[in-house]
Motif scaffolding. Sequence first.
Motif, mmCIF file in Angstrom:
data_model
loop_
_atom_site.group_PDB
_atom_site.id
_atom_site.type_symbol
_atom_site.label_atom_id
_atom_site.label_comp_id
_atom_site.label_asym_id
_atom_site.label_seq_id
_atom_site.Cartn_x
_atom_site.Cartn_y
_atom_site.Cartn_z
ATOM 1 N N VAL A 48 -9.807 18.713 -0.311
ATOM 2 C CA VAL A 48 -9.955 19.539 -1.507
ATOM 3 C C VAL A 48 -11.385 20.073 -1.517
ATOM 4 O O VAL A 48 -12.340 19.346 -1.231
ATOM 5 N N GLY A 49 -11.517 21.364 -1.802
ATOM 6 C CA GLY A 49 -12.822 22.010 -1.798
ATOM 7 C C GLY A 49 -13.087 22.816 -0.534
ATOM 8 O O GLY A 49 -13.964 23.678 -0.523
ATOM 9 N N ASP A 50 -12.338 22.533 0.545
ATOM 10 C CA ASP A 50 -12.488 23.309 1.774
ATOM 11 C C ASP A 50 -11.954 24.725 1.559
ATOM 12 O O ASP A 50 -11.120 24.963 0.683
ATOM 13 N N THR A 51 -12.424 25.647 2.371
ATOM 14 C CA THR A 51 -11.991 27.038 2.284
ATOM 15 C C THR A 51 -11.141 27.389 3.502
ATOM 16 O O THR A 51 -11.512 27.062 4.636
ATOM 17 N N LEU A 52 -10.003 28.036 3.241
ATOM 18 C CA LEU A 52 -9.137 28.508 4.326
ATOM 19 C C LEU A 52 -9.386 29.995 4.543
ATOM 20 O O LEU A 52 -9.612 30.736 3.592
ATOM 21 N N VAL A 53 -9.298 30.412 5.794
ATOM 22 C CA VAL A 53 -9.409 31.823 6.150
ATOM 23 C C VAL A 53 -8.083 32.227 6.787
ATOM 24 O O VAL A 53 -7.609 31.567 7.732
ATOM 25 N N LYS A 54 -7.487 33.289 6.242
ATOM 26 C CA LYS A 54 -6.188 33.740 6.732
ATOM 27 C C LYS A 54 -6.186 33.832 8.255
ATOM 28 O O LYS A 54 -7.089 34.413 8.852
ATOM 29 N N GLY A 55 -5.164 33.225 8.876
ATOM 30 C CA GLY A 55 -4.996 33.286 10.319
ATOM 31 C C GLY A 55 -5.690 32.182 11.091
ATOM 32 O O GLY A 55 -5.434 31.996 12.274
ATOM 33 N N SER A 56 -6.567 31.434 10.424
ATOM 34 C CA SER A 56 -7.284 30.369 11.136
ATOM 35 C C SER A 56 -6.578 29.031 10.946
ATOM 36 O O SER A 56 -5.848 28.822 9.983
ATOM 37 N N ALA A 57 -6.821 28.125 11.879
ATOM 38 C CA ALA A 57 -6.215 26.796 11.811
ATOM 39 C C ALA A 57 -6.837 26.014 10.661
ATOM 40 O O ALA A 57 -8.047 26.062 10.454
ATOM 41 N N GLY A 76 -8.363 31.208 0.838
ATOM 42 C CA GLY A 76 -8.672 30.649 -0.470
ATOM 43 C C GLY A 76 -9.269 29.256 -0.368
ATOM 44 O O GLY A 76 -9.465 28.730 0.721
ATOM 45 N N LYS A 77 -9.542 28.685 -1.540
ATOM 46 C CA LYS A 77 -10.161 27.357 -1.627
ATOM 47 C C LYS A 77 -9.092 26.315 -1.940
ATOM 48 O O LYS A 77 -8.282 26.492 -2.849
ATOM 49 N N VAL A 78 -9.108 25.219 -1.186
ATOM 50 C CA VAL A 78 -8.145 24.137 -1.394
ATOM 51 C C VAL A 78 -8.424 23.459 -2.739
ATOM 52 O O VAL A 78 -9.537 22.974 -2.971
ATOM 53 N N ILE A 79 -7.408 23.459 -3.615
ATOM 54 C CA ILE A 79 -7.575 22.801 -4.913
ATOM 55 C C ILE A 79 -6.709 21.541 -5.034
ATOM 56 O O ILE A 79 -6.907 20.732 -5.917
ATOM 57 N N ASP A 80 -5.760 21.375 -4.096
ATOM 58 C CA ASP A 80 -4.927 20.167 -4.080
ATOM 59 C C ASP A 80 -4.308 20.042 -2.699
ATOM 60 O O ASP A 80 -4.063 21.047 -2.021
ATOM 61 N N ARG A 81 -4.098 18.808 -2.278
ATOM 62 C CA ARG A 81 -3.353 18.591 -1.040
ATOM 63 C C ARG A 81 -2.336 17.493 -1.288
ATOM 64 O O ARG A 81 -2.530 16.641 -2.167
ATOM 65 N N TRP A 101 5.520 19.993 0.449
ATOM 66 C CA TRP A 101 4.455 21.019 0.485
ATOM 67 C C TRP A 101 3.183 20.398 1.054
ATOM 68 O O TRP A 101 3.032 19.175 1.064
ATOM 69 N N LEU A 102 2.255 21.237 1.517
ATOM 70 C CA LEU A 102 1.036 20.720 2.144
ATOM 71 C C LEU A 102 -0.213 20.920 1.292
ATOM 72 O O LEU A 102 -0.948 19.971 1.060
ATOM 73 N N LEU A 103 -0.452 22.166 0.863
ATOM 74 C CA LEU A 103 -1.676 22.477 0.132
ATOM 75 C C LEU A 103 -1.410 23.391 -1.041
ATOM 76 O O LEU A 103 -0.463 24.170 -1.020
ATOM 77 N N LYS A 104 -2.300 23.330 -2.020
ATOM 78 C CA LYS A 104 -2.376 24.350 -3.066
ATOM 79 C C LYS A 104 -3.785 24.923 -2.973
ATOM 80 O O LYS A 104 -4.761 24.173 -2.890
#
Length: 129
Positions: A48-57, A76-81, A101-104
């Motif tokens: 939680v708190g990590d940032t995802l970038v579209k297309g990246s692992a 976006g920013k991970v707000i729940d896993r 589900w995996l992440l929100k």
Amino acid sequence: MSLEYPDNLRYVDTHEYVGLAADVATIGVSAFAVDQLGDIVFVELPEVGDTLVKGSAFGSIESVKAVEDLKAPISGKVIDRNDKAIDAPEIISTDPYTAGWLLKIQVADTSELDGTFSATEYRVKVEGA
């Protein structure tokens, strides 16, 4: 065999799905991915708190057959896993859309979903039907 692809979700080439509610996206893997992987034995997810970038692992999913990278379908920013999926990854196999589900994430730009597949388009792509 006919797999389920809920109409309220969007799908990407790498077999992740996105369910959008306002600016929060729920991300998981499609029933097709689960079917192809077989028994899922391990999943690695960001904090939680990590940032995802579209297309990246953003993590990995491991089955008895293979280990695959999970790719972000939207930024976006991970707000729940889903820690239950980490502790008991078989729930991804049995219920990928609800319990598995995996992440929100807090979505940075919903227009990134342009170019994703509807349930019907995704079914045609993966099943050829």
